[in-house]
Design a protein around this motif. Structure first.
Motif, short mmCIF file in Angstrom:
data_model
loop_
_atom_site.label_atom_id
_atom_site.label_comp_id
_atom_site.label_asym_id
_atom_site.label_seq_id
_atom_site.Cartn_x
_atom_site.Cartn_y
_atom_site.Cartn_z
N ARG A 1 1.39 -3.59 -6.69
CA ARG A 1 1.48 -1.74 -6.12
C ARG A 1 0.10 -1.02 -5.86
O ARG A 1 -0.33 -1.04 -7.04
CB ARG A 1 2.76 -1.74 -6.71
CG ARG A 1 3.68 -1.94 -6.68
CD ARG A 1 4.47 -0.82 -7.53
NE ARG A 1 5.99 -1.42 -8.22
CZ ARG A 1 6.58 -2.16 -8.98
NH1 ARG A 1 6.24 -0.94 -9.96
NH2 ARG A 1 7.46 -2.63 -8.76
N VAL A 2 -0.94 -1.10 -4.87
CA VAL A 2 -1.79 -0.27 -4.58
C VAL A 2 -1.60 0.75 -4.66
O VAL A 2 -1.28 1.26 -3.15
CB VAL A 2 -2.87 -1.75 -3.60
CG1 VAL A 2 -4.19 -0.61 -3.31
CG2 VAL A 2 -3.18 -2.57 -4.17
N HIS A 3 -1.67 1.68 -5.17
CA HIS A 3 -1.37 3.24 -4.77
C HIS A 3 -2.77 4.44 -4.69
O HIS A 3 -3.66 3.85 -4.82
CB HIS A 3 -0.61 3.94 -6.25
CG HIS A 3 -0.05 5.59 -6.14
ND1 HIS A 3 0.97 6.19 -7.06
CD2 HIS A 3 0.18 6.41 -5.16
CE1 HIS A 3 0.26 7.08 -7.20
NE2 HIS A 3 0.52 7.57 -5.37
N LEU A 4 -2.89 4.45 -3.50
CA LEU A 4 -3.76 5.20 -2.15
C LEU A 4 -2.88 6.87 -2.23
O LEU A 4 -1.61 7.21 -2.58
CB LEU A 4 -3.45 5.06 -1.42
CG LEU A 4 -4.03 3.66 -0.99
CD1 LEU A 4 -4.28 3.65 1.33
CD2 LEU A 4 -5.23 3.28 -0.99
N ALA B 1 2.36 -1.04 3.96
CA ALA B 1 2.33 0.14 3.71
C ALA B 1 3.13 0.92 3.81
O ALA B 1 4.56 0.90 5.51
CB ALA B 1 1.31 0.83 4.36
N THR B 2 3.95 1.52 2.64
CA THR B 2 5.18 2.27 2.67
C THR B 2 5.21 3.99 2.45
O THR B 2 4.17 3.76 0.96
CB THR B 2 6.37 1.78 2.12
OG1 THR B 2 7.36 2.31 2.46
CG2 THR B 2 5.77 1.39 1.01
N HIS B 3 5.40 5.00 2.94
CA HIS B 3 5.51 5.75 1.84
C HIS B 3 7.15 6.51 0.42
O HIS B 3 6.97 6.85 -0.32
CB HIS B 3 5.41 6.92 2.14
CG HIS B 3 6.76 7.54 3.07
ND1 HIS B 3 6.94 6.48 4.48
CD2 HIS B 3 8.50 8.00 3.01
CE1 HIS B 3 7.81 6.97 4.89
NE2 HIS B 3 8.14 7.90 4.13
N ASP B 4 7.71 4.74 0.52
CA ASP B 4 9.37 4.69 0.56
C ASP B 4 9.12 4.38 -1.49
O ASP B 4 9.06 2.90 -1.12
CB ASP B 4 9.71 4.71 1.37
CG ASP B 4 11.77 4.48 1.00
OD1 ASP B 4 11.38 5.03 -0.73
OD2 ASP B 4 12.27 4.33 1.09
N GLN B 5 8.79 4.62 -2.34
CA GLN B 5 8.52 4.33 -3.16
C GLN B 5 9.96 3.40 -3.66
O GLN B 5 10.37 1.70 -4.65
CB GLN B 5 9.25 5.39 -4.35
CG GLN B 5 8.20 4.37 -6.15
CD GLN B 5 8.07 5.92 -6.81
OE1 GLN B 5 8.25 7.26 -7.31
NE2 GLN B 5 7.31 5.63 -7.88
N ARG B 6 11.41 3.49 -3.24
CA ARG B 6 12.43 2.52 -3.27
C ARG B 6 12.25 1.21 -2.91
O ARG B 6 13.38 -0.03 -2.95
CB ARG B 6 13.32 3.15 -2.77
CG ARG B 6 13.69 4.38 -2.80
CD ARG B 6 15.21 5.53 -2.14
NE ARG B 6 14.78 5.59 -0.91
CZ ARG B 6 15.17 6.32 -0.04
NH1 ARG B 6 16.12 6.51 -0.64
NH2 ARG B 6 14.92 6.22 0.78
N LEU C 1 0.91 -0.76 -0.16
CA LEU C 1 0.37 -0.52 0.47
C LEU C 1 1.17 0.88 -0.26
O LEU C 1 1.47 0.69 1.03
CB LEU C 1 -1.18 -0.04 1.32
CG LEU C 1 -1.73 -1.27 1.40
CD1 LEU C 1 -2.15 -0.97 3.33
CD2 LEU C 1 -2.81 -1.22 0.54
N TRP C 2 0.83 2.27 -0.46
CA TRP C 2 2.54 3.26 -1.43
C TRP C 2 1.13 3.99 -1.22
O TRP C 2 0.25 4.66 -2.38
CB TRP C 2 2.30 2.73 -1.92
CG TRP C 2 4.24 3.72 -2.47
CD1 TRP C 2 4.74 4.23 -2.63
CD2 TRP C 2 3.91 4.60 -4.63
NE1 TRP C 2 5.66 5.28 -3.00
CE2 TRP C 2 4.74 5.10 -4.48
CE3 TRP C 2 2.71 4.51 -4.86
CZ2 TRP C 2 4.86 5.99 -5.91
CZ3 TRP C 2 3.34 5.10 -6.55
CH2 TRP C 2 4.10 6.28 -6.37
N GLY C 3 1.67 5.30 -0.85
CA GLY C 3 0.95 6.97 -0.71
C GLY C 3 1.65 7.87 -0.13
O GLY C 3 2.28 7.40 1.21
N PRO C 4 1.71 9.09 -0.50
CA PRO C 4 2.06 9.89 0.57
C PRO C 4 1.78 9.86 1.60
O PRO C 4 0.50 9.44 1.91
CB PRO C 4 2.03 11.44 0.16
CG PRO C 4 0.62 10.90 -0.83
CD PRO C 4 1.13 9.66 -1.24
#
Ligand code: ADP
Ligand code: ADP
Length: 229
Positions: free
Chosen positions: A213-216, A200-205, A38-41
């Motif tokens: 990749r589920v982009h929120l 869950a992470t905000h770190d694209q790397r 779960l990826w997003g700022p």
């Protein structure tokens, strides 16, 4: 059948006069064995979605289905039983008990399940060996590096052999190399034991090791990308 499925899931918070929609109309299903990011700022709803997935929070609307049954609708007792039996949690702050050794921290979830003491000790020792900390089992959290503390937390989350591990920003307090190694470690449990991960992470790397990749963004799914292709 999906291991976990979100159906039109929304969570609103009321703050005085204003209402914040943390998660809005989220719909997706995770098959058993998948390693999902779960990826997003910051503020995009990752933590809220993790808490809903883990039945630590209840939705304003929609359902959380675990193997087809609506776990969000269960009583408090039934939800805590579900968490004990099926879920493992890894947090940003490690959440280790400071006065207990690494071994005692990892024994806790087994003790809560009523596992006999000798077996708790043996399985906790094996779990710590599995994260490369066999030499550190008698150390307390304050005597360990951040990376080592998170390894203890990974061992604690996996010692009960959960179906689903929910890892909410597990690497946010770690340097980038240590962060990468923690994701590698989780990935190895996913490969070897088939454990499903919601990470869950905000770190694209850190996304190059995941299946999906589920982009929120602003509580909604912006893209849902198969990363195995
Ligand atoms: P992320 O984990 O991606 O940083 P969160 O799920 O923590 O996002 O937050 C999503 C949105 O919901 C943010 O706008 C946040 O301020 C709000 N929010 C989260 N938890 C609460 C709460 N307990 N009370 C009020 N607003 C909240
Ligand atoms: P990891 O090995 O989990 O990636 P780090 O990269 O943060 O952890 O630490 C590297 C090594 O430095 C550790 O394996 C440990 O031997 C040592 N170390 C770091 N911090 C401490 C500490 N506070 N106490 C003892 N040893 C430490």
């Amino acid at each position: 059948m999906a291991l976990i499925q979100f159906e039109q899931l929304s969570r609103r918070y009321v703050l005085g006069e204003t209402e914040v929609t943390a998660v809005h109309g989220v719909d997706f299903a995770v098959p058993a064995g998948q390693f999902v990011a779960l990826w997003g700022p910051s503020g995009s709803g990752k933590s809220t979605l993790c808490n809903l997935a883990g039945t630590l929070d209840t939705p304003s609307e929609g359902r959380v289905l675990f193997e087809g049954s609506d776990v969000a609708a269960l009583s408090d007792d039934a939800r805590s039983d579900h968490r004990r039996r099926n879920l493992g949690f890894i947090f940003q702050q490690f959440n280790l008990v400071e006065v207990l050794s690494a071994l005692e921290n990892v024994m806790l979830p087994l003790q809560i399940r009523g596992t006999p003491p000798g077996e708790c000790r043996e399985r906790a020792r094996e779990a710590l060996a599995g994260v490369g900390l066999e030499a550190w089992i008698d150390h307390r959290p304050a005597q360990l590096s951040g990376g080592q503390q998170q390894r203890v937390a990974v061992a604690r989350a996996l010692v009960t052999r959960p179906r689903l591990v929910i890892a909410d920003e597990p690497t946010a307090n770690l340097d980038s190399k240590t962060a990468y190694r923690i994701v590698e470690l989780m990935r190895s449990f996913n490969h070897v034991q088939g454990t499903t991960f919601l990470f869950a992470t905000h770190d694209q790397r850190l996304l190059d090791q995941v299946d999906r990749r589920v982009h929120l963004r602003d509580g909604r799914i912006e893209t849902d990308e198969d990363a195995t292709a």
